[in-house]
Design an enzyme around this catalytic site. Sequence first.
Site, PDB file in Angstrom:
ATOM      1  N   SER A 225      -4.549  44.619  93.925  1.00  0.00           N
ATOM      2  CA  SER A 225      -5.023  43.548  93.052  1.00  0.00           C
ATOM      3  C   SER A 225      -3.887  42.576  92.775  1.00  0.00           C
ATOM      4  CB  SER A 225      -5.522  44.151  91.735  1.00  0.00           C
ATOM      5  OG  SER A 225      -5.790  43.132  90.804  1.00  0.00           O
TER       6      SER A 225
ATOM      7  N   CYS B  88       0.468  36.804  81.833  1.00  0.00           N
ATOM      8  CA  CYS B  88      -0.924  36.440  81.531  1.00  0.00           C
ATOM      9  C   CYS B  88      -1.179  36.691  80.043  1.00  0.00           C
ATOM     10  CB  CYS B  88      -1.890  37.251  82.380  1.00  0.00           C
ATOM     11  SG  CYS B  88      -1.644  36.985  84.139  1.00  0.00           S
TER      12      CYS B  88
ATOM     13  N   CYS C  74      -7.317  48.539  81.405  1.00  0.00           N
ATOM     14  CA  CYS C  74      -6.694  47.386  82.066  1.00  0.00           C
ATOM     15  C   CYS C  74      -5.898  46.553  81.071  1.00  0.00           C
ATOM     16  CB  CYS C  74      -7.743  46.441  82.646  1.00  0.00           C
ATOM     17  SG  CYS C  74      -8.770  47.159  83.885  1.00  0.00           S
TER      18      CYS C  74
ATOM     19  N   CYS D  90       6.207  42.750  84.163  1.00  0.00           N
ATOM     20  CA  CYS D  90       5.645  41.727  85.053  1.00  0.00           C
ATOM     21  C   CYS D  90       6.176  40.377  84.607  1.00  0.00           C
ATOM     22  CB  CYS D  90       4.112  41.740  84.966  1.00  0.00           C
ATOM     23  SG  CYS D  90       3.318  40.574  86.092  1.00  0.00           S
TER      24      CYS D  90
ATOM     25  N   GLU E  84       3.752  53.629  83.772  1.00  0.00           N
ATOM     26  CA  GLU E  84       2.564  54.440  83.533  1.00  0.00           C
ATOM     27  C   GLU E  84       1.611  54.387  84.728  1.00  0.00           C
ATOM     28  OE1 GLU E  84       2.114  54.256  78.708  1.00  0.00           O
ATOM     29  OE2 GLU E  84       1.581  52.488  79.835  1.00  0.00           O
TER      30      GLU E  84
ATOM     31  N   GLY F 227       2.568  45.568  86.584  1.00  0.00           N
ATOM     32  CA  GLY F 227       3.223  44.752  87.601  1.00  0.00           C
ATOM     33  C   GLY F 227       2.301  44.002  88.530  1.00  0.00           C
ATOM     34  N   GLU F 228       2.897  43.056  89.234  1.00  0.00           N
ATOM     35  CA  GLU F 228       2.179  42.251  90.217  1.00  0.00           C
ATOM     36  C   GLU F 228       2.625  42.728  91.607  1.00  0.00           C
ATOM     37  OE1 GLU F 228      -0.195  39.986  90.800  1.00  0.00           O
ATOM     38  OE2 GLU F 228       0.540  39.974  92.847  1.00  0.00           O
TER      39      GLU F 228
ATOM     40  N   ASN G 122     -10.020  43.830  76.892  1.00  0.00           N
ATOM     41  CA  ASN G 122      -9.549  44.903  76.019  1.00  0.00           C
ATOM     42  C   ASN G 122      -8.627  44.263  74.997  1.00  0.00           C
ATOM     43  OD1 ASN G 122     -10.783  47.118  77.437  1.00  0.00           O
ATOM     44  ND2 ASN G 122      -9.326  46.693  79.067  1.00  0.00           N
TER      45      ASN G 122
ATOM     46  N   SER H   4      -7.394  38.574  90.833  1.00  0.00           N
ATOM     47  CA  SER H   4      -7.657  38.363  89.407  1.00  0.00           C
ATOM     48  C   SER H   4      -7.947  36.888  89.199  1.00  0.00           C
ATOM     49  CB  SER H   4      -6.449  38.797  88.578  1.00  0.00           C
ATOM     50  OG  SER H   4      -6.293  40.190  88.679  1.00  0.00           O
ATOM     51  N   LEU H   5      -9.207  36.564  89.123  1.00  0.00           N
ATOM     52  CA  LEU H   5      -9.624  35.159  89.039  1.00  0.00           C
ATOM     53  C   LEU H   5      -9.622  34.710  87.574  1.00  0.00           C
ATOM     54  CD1 LEU H   5     -10.431  33.267  91.308  1.00  0.00           C
ATOM     55  CD2 LEU H   5     -12.812  33.658  90.691  1.00  0.00           C
ATOM     56  N   ASN H   6     -10.426  35.383  86.775  1.00  0.00           N
ATOM     57  CA  ASN H   6     -10.389  35.240  85.313  1.00  0.00           C
ATOM     58  C   ASN H   6     -10.823  33.898  84.743  1.00  0.00           C
ATOM     59  OD1 ASN H   6      -9.526  37.872  85.197  1.00  0.00           O
ATOM     60  ND2 ASN H   6      -7.371  37.329  85.217  1.00  0.00           N
TER      61      ASN H   6
ATOM     62  N   CYS I  21      -4.667  54.712  89.269  1.00  0.00           N
ATOM     63  CA  CYS I  21      -4.193  53.336  89.125  1.00  0.00           C
ATOM     64  C   CYS I  21      -2.663  53.372  89.039  1.00  0.00           C
ATOM     65  CB  CYS I  21      -4.810  52.774  87.845  1.00  0.00           C
ATOM     66  SG  CYS I  21      -4.267  51.118  87.456  1.00  0.00           S
TER      67      CYS I  21
ATOM     68  N   CYS J  60      -2.652  40.152  78.673  1.00  0.00           N
ATOM     69  CA  CYS J  60      -2.144  41.412  79.224  1.00  0.00           C
ATOM     70  C   CYS J  60      -0.869  41.887  78.526  1.00  0.00           C
ATOM     71  CB  CYS J  60      -1.895  41.198  80.721  1.00  0.00           C
ATOM     72  SG  CYS J  60      -1.126  42.588  81.531  1.00  0.00           S
TER      73      CYS J  60
HETATM   74  N1  SAH Z   1      -0.931  42.106  88.430  1.00  0.00           N
HETATM   75  C1  SAH Z   1      -2.098  42.447  89.137  1.00  0.00           C
HETATM   76  C2  SAH Z   1      -2.512  43.885  88.973  1.00  0.00           C
HETATM   77  C3  SAH Z   1      -2.368  44.483  87.611  1.00  0.00           C
HETATM   78  S1  SAH Z   1      -3.420  43.846  86.350  1.00  0.00           S
HETATM   79  C4  SAH Z   1      -3.234  41.531  88.751  1.00  0.00           C
HETATM   80  O1  SAH Z   1      -3.122  40.790  87.775  1.00  0.00           O
HETATM   81  O2  SAH Z   1      -4.231  41.529  89.462  1.00  0.00           O
HETATM   82  C5  SAH Z   1      -4.958  44.603  86.771  1.00  0.00           C
HETATM   83  C6  SAH Z   1      -6.189  43.940  86.161  1.00  0.00           C
HETATM   84  O3  SAH Z   1      -6.220  44.112  84.748  1.00  0.00           O
HETATM   85  C7  SAH Z   1      -6.255  42.445  86.390  1.00  0.00           C
HETATM   86  O4  SAH Z   1      -7.458  42.102  87.041  1.00  0.00           O
HETATM   87  C8  SAH Z   1      -6.218  41.853  85.005  1.00  0.00           C
HETATM   88  O5  SAH Z   1      -6.950  40.678  84.982  1.00  0.00           O
HETATM   89  C9  SAH Z   1      -6.780  42.970  84.167  1.00  0.00           C
HETATM   90  N2  SAH Z   1      -6.386  42.889  82.769  1.00  0.00           N
HETATM   91  C10 SAH Z   1      -5.155  42.614  82.290  1.00  0.00           C
HETATM   92  N3  SAH Z   1      -5.161  42.618  80.932  1.00  0.00           N
HETATM   93  C11 SAH Z   1      -6.429  42.899  80.551  1.00  0.00           C
HETATM   94  C12 SAH Z   1      -7.071  43.057  79.274  1.00  0.00           C
HETATM   95  N4  SAH Z   1      -6.408  42.918  78.129  1.00  0.00           N
HETATM   96  N5  SAH Z   1      -8.376  43.359  79.257  1.00  0.00           N
HETATM   97  C13 SAH Z   1      -9.060  43.526  80.403  1.00  0.00           C
HETATM   98  N6  SAH Z   1      -8.514  43.401  81.622  1.00  0.00           N
HETATM   99  C14 SAH Z   1      -7.208  43.076  81.706  1.00  0.00           C
HETATM  100 FE1  SF4 Z   2       1.087  40.669  85.437  1.00  0.00          FE
HETATM  101 FE2  SF4 Z   2      -1.394  41.321  86.282  1.00  0.00          FE
HETATM  102 FE3  SF4 Z   2      -0.719  41.551  83.674  1.00  0.00          FE
HETATM  103 FE4  SF4 Z   2      -0.998  39.132  84.754  1.00  0.00          FE
HETATM  104  S1  SF4 Z   2      -2.612  40.681  84.509  1.00  0.00           S
HETATM  105  S2  SF4 Z   2       0.700  39.783  83.424  1.00  0.00           S
HETATM  106  S3  SF4 Z   2      -0.211  39.476  86.803  1.00  0.00           S
HETATM  107  S4  SF4 Z   2       0.152  42.679  85.360  1.00  0.00           S
END
Ligand code: SAH
Ligand code: SF4
Length: 346
Positions: free
Chosen positions: A197, A120, A339, A116, A96, A165-166, A296, A220-222, A109, A123
């Site tokens: 990212s 995480c 996201c 992936c 997508e 994906g990463e 989300n 993506s620090l989180n 995007c 996600c």
């Molecule tokens: N894999 C890469 C790029 C794709 S994810 C990465 O992790 O950076 C893109 C962004 O979406 C990341 O910053 C991630 O932290 C955020 N993201 C993933 N799942 C999410 C969710 N459920 N709610 C809000 N942001 C989310």
């Molecule tokens: Fe992969 Fe990025 Fe989702 Fe983490 S947030 S599972 S690295 S796509």
Amino acid sequence: MNTSSEQIDLKNLTPSELAHFISSFGKERYRTPQILRWLYQHGVHSIDEMTNLSKQFRQDLRKVGFISALCPLHVEEAKDGTKKFLFQLQDGNRIESVLIPEKKRLTLCLSTQVGCTLGCRFCLTGKMGWERDLTTSEILNQILAVRETLTDKISITNIVLMGMGEPLANYRNTIKAIELMTHPDAFKFSSRRVTLSTAGLLPELEQLGKENISFRLAISLNASNEEARSQLMPINRRYPLKKVLEACRHFPLRPRTRITFEYVLVEGVNDSSQDARRLLRILRGIPSKINLIPLNEASGIPLKRPLEEKVTAFQEILMKGGLTAIVRASKGTEISAACGQLRGKR
Ligand code: SAH
Ligand code: SF4
């Protein structure tokens, strides 16, 4: 498309690979910019449309190369104008892309992998596991296919590699795609408008700083400490926060550019005022700005989004501490285009 497996997908070649390819069957290298413009500026679907090349050359080219394309299987539009494009790849896998209209920007995007591996916890792409990496052409064809749906007056202004994906786990193909996005004969995006990212794959992140390409970096620090980050992102056990920040500190940024740190806010996990203050502390010395993304929520993900007051309080602490912190409004939530909601499913 009539292609044999030995034929070369022209969109998998960087400008220098294309020049080499052309010269290997006796053609002048100066044809390269012409072909690049046909592929990425005009977006042609066949070699025959490259009318400033001789008939003979086009015929020769057709024998060894072809032009791939993607066609959306389904497009969904949310009330806020966000559009989600579902693509089916040659092998049946689905990915997508999301088009996000804002006041002055139209951001696309892109996905870099089918699924992936990093899993995480917040996600949905992470939950589906990994099928395969995308080729360079599959990354670029998302731009071309979406662009074809737009009228002449509207153009995509920004590209973010934040879909499925990463990007750094598909390192080579991602780098090649960025080179073509920013190349003056190909897509011509300003490097300030292309953002990669990453969850912070350390060896690749270090290598990335040495590449001869230019783009914006987002991490993506989180979380603000190892424990919370490992809880949300299993990859933190392998590449801990401390080392990721160390790599950021040494990342060769161009003057006046900053690293964007993405921070998904999860209730009770990383949203306390203590977290915000710690975040200020650990980012000291790194030119940074923060994107706060309130989680989300999704079924199957046992985490909650904090209340709005909590998000605002978190943001205020960062701002008072001198950091630029923006709360990212979730766009396209009702069509699962926000996201972390991409799964390549209808
Ligand atoms: N894999 C890469 C790029 C794709 S994810 C990465 O992790 O950076 C893109 C962004 O979406 C990341 O910053 C991630 O932290 C955020 N993201 C993933 N799942 C999410 C969710 N459920 N709610 C809000 N942001 C989310
Ligand atoms: Fe992969 Fe990025 Fe989702 Fe983490 S947030 S599972 S690295 S796509």
